[in-house]
Structure formats: C-alpha cells, structure tokens
Design a protein around this motif. Structure first.
Motif, PDB file in Angstrom:
ATOM      1  N   GLU A 108      -5.159  -5.823   4.933  1.00  0.00           N
ATOM      2  CA  GLU A 108      -4.837  -6.174   6.321  1.00  0.00           C
ATOM      3  C   GLU A 108      -3.425  -5.768   6.715  1.00  0.00           C
ATOM      4  O   GLU A 108      -3.097  -5.765   7.896  1.00  0.00           O
ATOM      5  N   ILE A 109      -2.586  -5.448   5.742  1.00  0.00           N
ATOM      6  CA  ILE A 109      -1.174  -5.225   6.038  1.00  0.00           C
ATOM      7  C   ILE A 109      -0.732  -3.813   5.664  1.00  0.00           C
ATOM      8  O   ILE A 109      -1.335  -3.153   4.831  1.00  0.00           O
ATOM      9  N   ASN A 110       0.335  -3.379   6.308  1.00  0.00           N
ATOM     10  CA  ASN A 110       1.003  -2.133   5.947  1.00  0.00           C
ATOM     11  C   ASN A 110       2.122  -2.509   4.979  1.00  0.00           C
ATOM     12  O   ASN A 110       3.241  -2.826   5.397  1.00  0.00           O
ATOM     13  N   GLN A 111       1.808  -2.518   3.696  1.00  0.00           N
ATOM     14  CA  GLN A 111       2.706  -3.054   2.678  1.00  0.00           C
ATOM     15  C   GLN A 111       4.074  -2.383   2.683  1.00  0.00           C
ATOM     16  O   GLN A 111       5.114  -3.049   2.603  1.00  0.00           O
ATOM     17  N   GLU A 112       4.075  -1.074   2.777  1.00  0.00           N
ATOM     18  CA  GLU A 112       5.346  -0.340   2.753  1.00  0.00           C
ATOM     19  C   GLU A 112       6.239  -0.752   3.915  1.00  0.00           C
ATOM     20  O   GLU A 112       7.445  -0.960   3.755  1.00  0.00           O
ATOM     21  N   TYR A 113       5.627  -0.917   5.095  1.00  0.00           N
ATOM     22  CA  TYR A 113       6.412  -1.266   6.278  1.00  0.00           C
ATOM     23  C   TYR A 113       6.953  -2.693   6.196  1.00  0.00           C
ATOM     24  O   TYR A 113       8.119  -2.943   6.506  1.00  0.00           O
ATOM     25  N   ILE A 114       6.110  -3.630   5.775  1.00  0.00           N
ATOM     26  CA  ILE A 114       6.576  -5.020   5.739  1.00  0.00           C
ATOM     27  C   ILE A 114       7.641  -5.219   4.653  1.00  0.00           C
ATOM     28  O   ILE A 114       8.540  -6.054   4.810  1.00  0.00           O
TER      29      ILE A 114
END
Length: 332
Positions: free
Chosen positions: A53-59
C-alpha cells in the motif's frame, strides 16, 4: 456526549493509542468525541498488506509515519492539514456499517458552513463528486469507534507520492488520478479560515446537534496507560507491517464491499497457511476465518463444508458465501 482533549498531540501512534484506550476503558454508559491531527503519516486499514500500500522509498526519505489502525478500509494519508474525528459509542447491533448515522452531524455542519457535502459510496463524504472525507468503523462487541478524516488543507501532492495505489482501485473508480478524485474542504469555503477555526466551528456545530458537551482531560495515570499501549502495540513493526505470508496461490477480486486479496499456501493438498488482505469492513476479525481454513483439503467441496455454518457477512459485510468460496478455490 463528552469531548476528549488530546492536548494537541500530533504523533499518530499516540493518537491511535488514545482512541483505542478510550474505546476499551472509558465509561461505557457515555458517548465520546475525539479530534486529533497527525504529523505526515500513512494510516493503514486493519486488514491491509502494508508493504503493498505504500511507497516505501518515498516514506523513508520523508520520514513519514506508517501506522495500522484497528478499523478496516483502505490506507489514507494524514498531515497537519487533515482533521480526524472519532465517535466512541455503544454498539447496538444496528450501527456497524451504518456510516450515515455517524457522518450525518458532520455533513450538516459542513453544509451550514456552505460546503455542499454528502455521503456517497460505501463510506465517503464528497463535495462536487470529490472526496473530502473517508470513514471507518471498529467494534469490540459492546463498544464501537466510528471515525473519519476531514481533508481541510492537506498537501495533495504528497498523497499520490506516499501511497502505492493499486490498479484495481483506480479501475473501480474510473481512470482518474488520486489527486483529481480528492479535494480540500478549504477549496469550497467562501471565506478562508484557519485549521484551528475550522476545528472550533465543527465542534460548536456538533455541540448544537447533541446534548451539551463537556470536555474531559485524561489523568496522569490514564496518559501513562495510553503511552504503554502505544509502546506495546502501535510502535511495533509486527503490528504496523506484519509478516508477509508464504503462499503459492494468490486470488484477488474487487467486490462492492471492497477488495479481497487472498494468499494461500497449499502443501500436500491441504491449506497450511492463508492470509486475507483487503480494504473491506467487517464485524469480526478475519483471523478467525483464516484459522478455520488451515488444515482443510484444498478442495471446493471441503471448503464449502467447512464454511457452511459460517456467517461470511460478519467478516466482509454484504458478501455471499458462494462468492467467497469461488474466490478461495475458483469458480466451476
């Protein structure tokens, strides 16, 4: 109704711990209202697979919090321009999935402010077909939370960057970008106001729709217990992310009640592991359903026999048992 003062805390893990603590420990003969505003964060639905569900690199780069909530539904982005409301009430058997009941007073206040809001779809508040709020619910059996977001002045450019939106969700809502489907309440106000003023006007409006409110401040011991719940649950990787299951079968389908994503591991003809993900709402934890299926032969007749006395609606809302079985095994 009593208004709970969160004392201006903006840590999402602490605010979600406060919400759950109030649900489980405050006076069960009283209704409560809680407002809170979170630092930039992604709040994951109870049944979702966080990493998908998430953009890991961005968060990671932006140091955005990722926290799982106790209620179902989809992932949402919070920041300091988003006001969260939570009604904590008794569960009378009819209120679960009755989003209209709990959004009606909020919608009335918004309309009184000149914002033409209305409840549409499963659980969204829209203005001019743009989403300004999403809501969700969770029940302990006797008590329940009905909570939601109010996008007041959120940085919309961050929403799409932080969330990894699935193609199935885009297709179900038409081929629009996330940014084009959502809007801030501030865009629809004739006179600009601050978040503090918006919060105050909303609270006054909700006062008028109910019995006179009183404000409750937690004791030192209660805050200590909230911090303990945060440390023992909401701070943990296992709660917020969880283990990705081993699987050799994946089945996914979007129903009117939301998406159901199954990960099934079949070993020697039997289901040895199963995990149910999705953005659906249900009264009972899907872990109960998962446990029922473990050890069952991966055979449609055996799966049907295992589930014949199970109320699938308790786990997913309005869904036929046959539809769920077809998803687990495949249609004939």
């Amino acid at each position: 109704m009593i208004f709970i003062d969160n004392e201006g805390h903006t840590n999402p893990k602490l605010n979600l711990a406060l919400e759950e603590y109030a649900l489980r420990h405050f006076d069960t003969s009283t209704d409560y209202l809680l407002f809170y505003i979170n630092e930039p964060s992604i709040i994951i639905g109870r049944n979702q697979n966080t990493l998908e569900e998430i953009n890991q690199e961005y968060i990671d780069a932006k140091h955005i919090h990722v926290v799982r909530r106790v209620s179902g539904g989809g992932a949402v982005y919070h920041d300091l321009g988003n006001l969260n409301f939570s009604f904590i009430t008794n569960h009378d058997g009819k209120s679960i999935s009755n989003f209209k009941k709990f959004t009606a007073p909020v919608i009335k206040v918004l309309n009184d402010m000149g914002v033409s809001a209305e409840l549409k779809g499963r659980n969204d508040i829209l203005v001019n077909d743009k989403k300004i709020s999403g809501t969700a619910q969770f029940s302990t059996g006797k008590r329940m939370i009905s909570h939601g977001t109010l996008l007041f002045d959120t940085d919309m450019s961050e929403v799409a960057k932080a969330l990894q939106v699935k193609m199935s969700k885009i297709q179900s809502k038409g081929h629009k970008s996330v940014r084009s489907r959502v809007a801030n309440i501030s865009e629809f106000l004739k006179t600009p106001i601050s978040m503090a003023n918006f919060k105050e006007q909303l609270l006054i409006g909700l006062y008028e729709a109910s019995e006179p409110f009183e404000t409750y401040k937690l004791t030192e011991d209660e805050w200590k217990a909230v911090h303990q719940l945060k440390a023992e649950k909401y701070d943990l990787w296992d709660w917020n992310f969880g283990r990705s299951p081993k699987f050799n079968i994946q089945r996914n389908k979007r129903f009117p009640i939301g998406e159901i994503d199954l990960r099934i591991f079949v070993e020697k003809g039997h289901i040895s592991e199963v995990k149910v993900f999705g953005d659906f709402f249900g009264r009972q934890p899907v872990s109960d359903l998962e446990n029922r299926l473990i050890g069952v032969p991966y055979d449609k007749h055996e799966i049907r026999k295992t589930l014949e006395n199970v109320s699938i609606e308790d786990y997913f809302g309005t869904l036929e048992t046959s539809d769920f079985i077809d998803l687990v095994y495949g249609s004939d």
